[in-house]
Design a protein around this motif. Sequence first.
Motif, PDB file in Angstrom:
ATOM      1  N   SER A 153     -11.580   8.952 -23.263  1.00 31.70           N
ATOM      2  CA  SER A 153     -12.140   8.470 -24.533  1.00 31.70           C
ATOM      3  C   SER A 153     -11.237   8.880 -25.692  1.00 31.70           C
ATOM      4  N   ARG A 154     -11.637   8.468 -26.895  1.00 33.55           N
ATOM      5  CA  ARG A 154     -10.849   8.862 -28.076  1.00 33.55           C
ATOM      6  C   ARG A 154     -11.355  10.163 -28.703  1.00 33.55           C
ATOM      7  N   PHE A 155     -12.356  10.771 -28.076  1.00 34.11           N
ATOM      8  CA  PHE A 155     -12.784  12.118 -28.510  1.00 34.11           C
ATOM      9  C   PHE A 155     -11.784  13.137 -27.976  1.00 34.11           C
ATOM     10  N   THR A 156     -11.558  14.199 -28.730  1.00 31.79           N
ATOM     11  CA  THR A 156     -10.732  15.294 -28.201  1.00 31.79           C
ATOM     12  C   THR A 156     -11.579  16.560 -28.162  1.00 31.79           C
ATOM     13  N   PHE A 157     -11.294  17.415 -27.177  1.00 35.74           N
ATOM     14  CA  PHE A 157     -12.138  18.610 -26.998  1.00 35.74           C
ATOM     15  C   PHE A 157     -11.435  19.596 -26.089  1.00 35.74           C
ATOM     16  N   SER A 158     -11.831  20.854 -26.183  1.00 37.36           N
ATOM     17  CA  SER A 158     -11.504  21.786 -25.097  1.00 37.36           C
ATOM     18  C   SER A 158     -12.831  22.236 -24.502  1.00 37.36           C
TER      19      SER A 158
ATOM     20  N   GLN B 256     -21.232  20.894 -25.604  1.00 42.04           N
ATOM     21  CA  GLN B 256     -19.811  20.565 -25.646  1.00 42.04           C
ATOM     22  C   GLN B 256     -19.503  19.985 -27.028  1.00 42.04           C
ATOM     23  N   LEU B 257     -18.567  20.612 -27.740  1.00 40.63           N
ATOM     24  CA  LEU B 257     -18.125  20.046 -29.012  1.00 40.63           C
ATOM     25  C   LEU B 257     -17.072  18.975 -28.752  1.00 40.63           C
ATOM     26  N   ALA B 258     -17.050  17.969 -29.616  1.00 39.72           N
ATOM     27  CA  ALA B 258     -16.019  16.930 -29.507  1.00 39.72           C
ATOM     28  C   ALA B 258     -15.545  16.558 -30.911  1.00 39.72           C
ATOM     29  N   ASP B 259     -14.230  16.426 -31.046  1.00 41.89           N
ATOM     30  CA  ASP B 259     -13.607  16.065 -32.319  1.00 41.89           C
ATOM     31  C   ASP B 259     -13.435  14.542 -32.351  1.00 41.89           C
ATOM     32  N   TYR B 260     -13.895  13.925 -33.442  1.00 41.02           N
ATOM     33  CA  TYR B 260     -13.829  12.455 -33.510  1.00 41.02           C
ATOM     34  C   TYR B 260     -12.832  11.963 -34.549  1.00 41.02           C
ATOM     35  N   SER B 261     -11.879  12.831 -34.920  1.00 42.38           N
ATOM     36  CA  SER B 261     -10.903  12.459 -35.968  1.00 42.38           C
ATOM     37  C   SER B 261     -10.160  11.168 -35.642  1.00 42.38           C
ATOM     38  N   ALA B 262      -9.946  10.911 -34.343  1.00 47.20           N
ATOM     39  CA  ALA B 262      -9.180   9.723 -33.967  1.00 47.20           C
ATOM     40  C   ALA B 262     -10.042   8.461 -33.998  1.00 47.20           C
TER      41      ALA B 262
ATOM     42  N   ASP C  15     -13.081   8.707 -41.471  1.00 40.81           N
ATOM     43  CA  ASP C  15     -13.696   8.429 -42.778  1.00 40.81           C
ATOM     44  C   ASP C  15     -15.127   8.955 -42.864  1.00 40.81           C
ATOM     45  N   LEU C  16     -15.782   9.170 -41.726  1.00 37.90           N
ATOM     46  CA  LEU C  16     -17.196   9.589 -41.744  1.00 37.90           C
ATOM     47  C   LEU C  16     -17.329  11.105 -41.678  1.00 37.90           C
ATOM     48  N   ASP C  17     -18.222  11.665 -42.496  1.00 33.30           N
ATOM     49  CA  ASP C  17     -18.545  13.083 -42.282  1.00 33.30           C
ATOM     50  C   ASP C  17     -19.402  13.174 -41.016  1.00 33.30           C
ATOM     51  N   ASP C  18     -19.660  14.386 -40.546  1.00 34.21           N
ATOM     52  CA  ASP C  18     -20.251  14.482 -39.205  1.00 34.21           C
ATOM     53  C   ASP C  18     -21.715  14.037 -39.155  1.00 34.21           C
ATOM     54  N   VAL C  19     -22.436  14.162 -40.283  1.00 30.64           N
ATOM     55  CA  VAL C  19     -23.830  13.686 -40.291  1.00 30.64           C
ATOM     56  C   VAL C  19     -23.836  12.164 -40.171  1.00 30.64           C
ATOM     57  N   ALA C  20     -22.965  11.514 -40.945  1.00 31.66           N
ATOM     58  CA  ALA C  20     -22.860  10.055 -40.870  1.00 31.66           C
ATOM     59  C   ALA C  20     -22.380   9.638 -39.484  1.00 31.66           C
ATOM     60  N   MET C  21     -21.443  10.406 -38.915  1.00 32.49           N
ATOM     61  CA  MET C  21     -20.918  10.086 -37.574  1.00 32.49           C
ATOM     62  C   MET C  21     -22.031  10.160 -36.528  1.00 32.49           C
ATOM     63  N   ALA C  22     -22.846  11.221 -36.603  1.00 33.86           N
ATOM     64  CA  ALA C  22     -23.922  11.382 -35.610  1.00 33.86           C
ATOM     65  C   ALA C  22     -24.897  10.207 -35.707  1.00 33.86           C
TER      66      ALA C  22
ATOM     67  N   MET D 248     -13.823  19.166 -41.360  1.00 30.36           N
ATOM     68  CA  MET D 248     -14.386  19.300 -40.013  1.00 30.36           C
ATOM     69  C   MET D 248     -14.914  17.960 -39.499  1.00 30.36           C
ATOM     70  N   ARG D 249     -14.495  17.590 -38.303  1.00 29.61           N
ATOM     71  CA  ARG D 249     -14.922  16.315 -37.706  1.00 29.61           C
ATOM     72  C   ARG D 249     -15.418  16.571 -36.280  1.00 29.61           C
ATOM     73  N   LEU D 250     -16.515  17.354 -36.180  1.00 29.86           N
ATOM     74  CA  LEU D 250     -17.015  17.763 -34.868  1.00 29.86           C
ATOM     75  C   LEU D 250     -18.481  17.378 -34.695  1.00 29.86           C
ATOM     76  N   VAL D 251     -18.803  16.893 -33.501  1.00 28.91           N
ATOM     77  CA  VAL D 251     -20.213  16.719 -33.128  1.00 28.91           C
ATOM     78  C   VAL D 251     -20.474  17.506 -31.843  1.00 28.91           C
ATOM     79  N   ARG D 252     -21.743  17.836 -31.650  1.00 26.01           N
ATOM     80  CA  ARG D 252     -22.140  18.621 -30.480  1.00 26.01           C
ATOM     81  C   ARG D 252     -22.978  17.761 -29.530  1.00 26.01           C
TER      82      ARG D 252
END
Length: 382
Positions: free
Chosen positions: A303-308, A316-322, A326-333, A358-362
């Motif tokens: 996927s286009r999410f990045t994570f360790s 599991q946290l996932a970074d959605y910068s890619a 443009d969206l903050d994480d509340v809007a992203m969720a 910060m561009r992370l969702v859980r």
Amino acid sequence: MLVSKLPNVGTTIFTRMSQLALETGAINLSQGFPDFDGPQALREAVARHVMEGRNQYSPMTGLPSLRQQVAAKIARSYGVQRDADSEITITPGATEAIFCAVQALIHPGDEAIVLDPCYDSYEPSVELAGGRCVHVPLALPDFAVDWQRLADAITPRTRLIFLNSPHNPSGALLTRTDLDKLAELIRGHDIHVISDEVYEHLIYDGQRHASVLAHEELYQRAFVVSSFGKTYHVTGWKTGYVVAPPALTAELRKIHQYVNFCGVTPLQFALADFMAAHPEHVEELPAFYQAKRDLFCDLLAGSRFTFSRAPGTYFQLADYSAIRPDLDDVAMAEWLTREHGVAAIPVSVFYQSAPKEMRLVRFCFAKREETLRQAAEKLSAV
Ligand SMILES: Cc1ncc(COP(=O)(O)O)c(C=O)c1O
């Protein structure tokens, strides 16, 4: 007119995201609970104890047999003896234990240090006691303690530091070295510790949990909190426990007896039976949840999410910068839930003030294999 004691508290994001998941029919990886049941023998034991009439108040400190099972589990897991009568108290959920420990420790004007991002019950508990939280951010990207910032945050009013390992939302772990550093930092200060270890048995890749229970110096000034809900897949039972040296336990119990008095009796009988019959349950948990983490992460690898991979917890946290920088994480969720059918939790809500970039969702991976497969398929299409 009623003047609110918690004017800044509203409906939490957990309630909002679960509601949105329900409305939109999205797969709910937001709130932290399994979509599978606890062990059958445990559930059958509750039914049996209810039918056999164990339905009246239990002792205020918790059922003796359950406290003994907790002491035995602590001895097996961490090689230390904690006294079932004077050091272990059963509570209706870890949250009640945290609340009572805070009320025991914090007087008006006191300060408590929380390491952001942190679980949302800490701050209201401190404020209701008349205290104030001082927020110290964990260092990114690994959510490690920034020892200099923590040292700088300590003032003559500091009475309490909250720890949470394995850490919600990041899954990060404190090491024995971290505990040594903390012990050194607060040595000679009148500062106590609440160590929230509700995910103590959810720890992966062969690592071991560094519990405050096994750190003698820190333990002497600590309340260590855990949750049967997390360990036995029964979060709705809201049953937990708190372990502290006798003098601290005595103060905690003064409060616990007027907040709830005791936990739910048949649940305590059932947990005591199950723990005695199935000590292996706890030992099997890391492999059980690691398989879920790895399935979810393997499926998301394309996927286009990045994570360790999370070292602990069932998040599991996932970074959605890619994907949508443009969206903050509340809007992203919300966007993920509405447009792609998977509900997640934004990480910024665990902060007093989250880093702007910060561009992370859980995501919660305490889910059946088919749920994880369906969710990962949708997330891979994002
Ligand atoms: C870090 C942390 N502490 C405490 C709790 C609460 O545990 P309980 O349901 O036993 O009150 C949770 C539950 O999500 C949690 O994530």
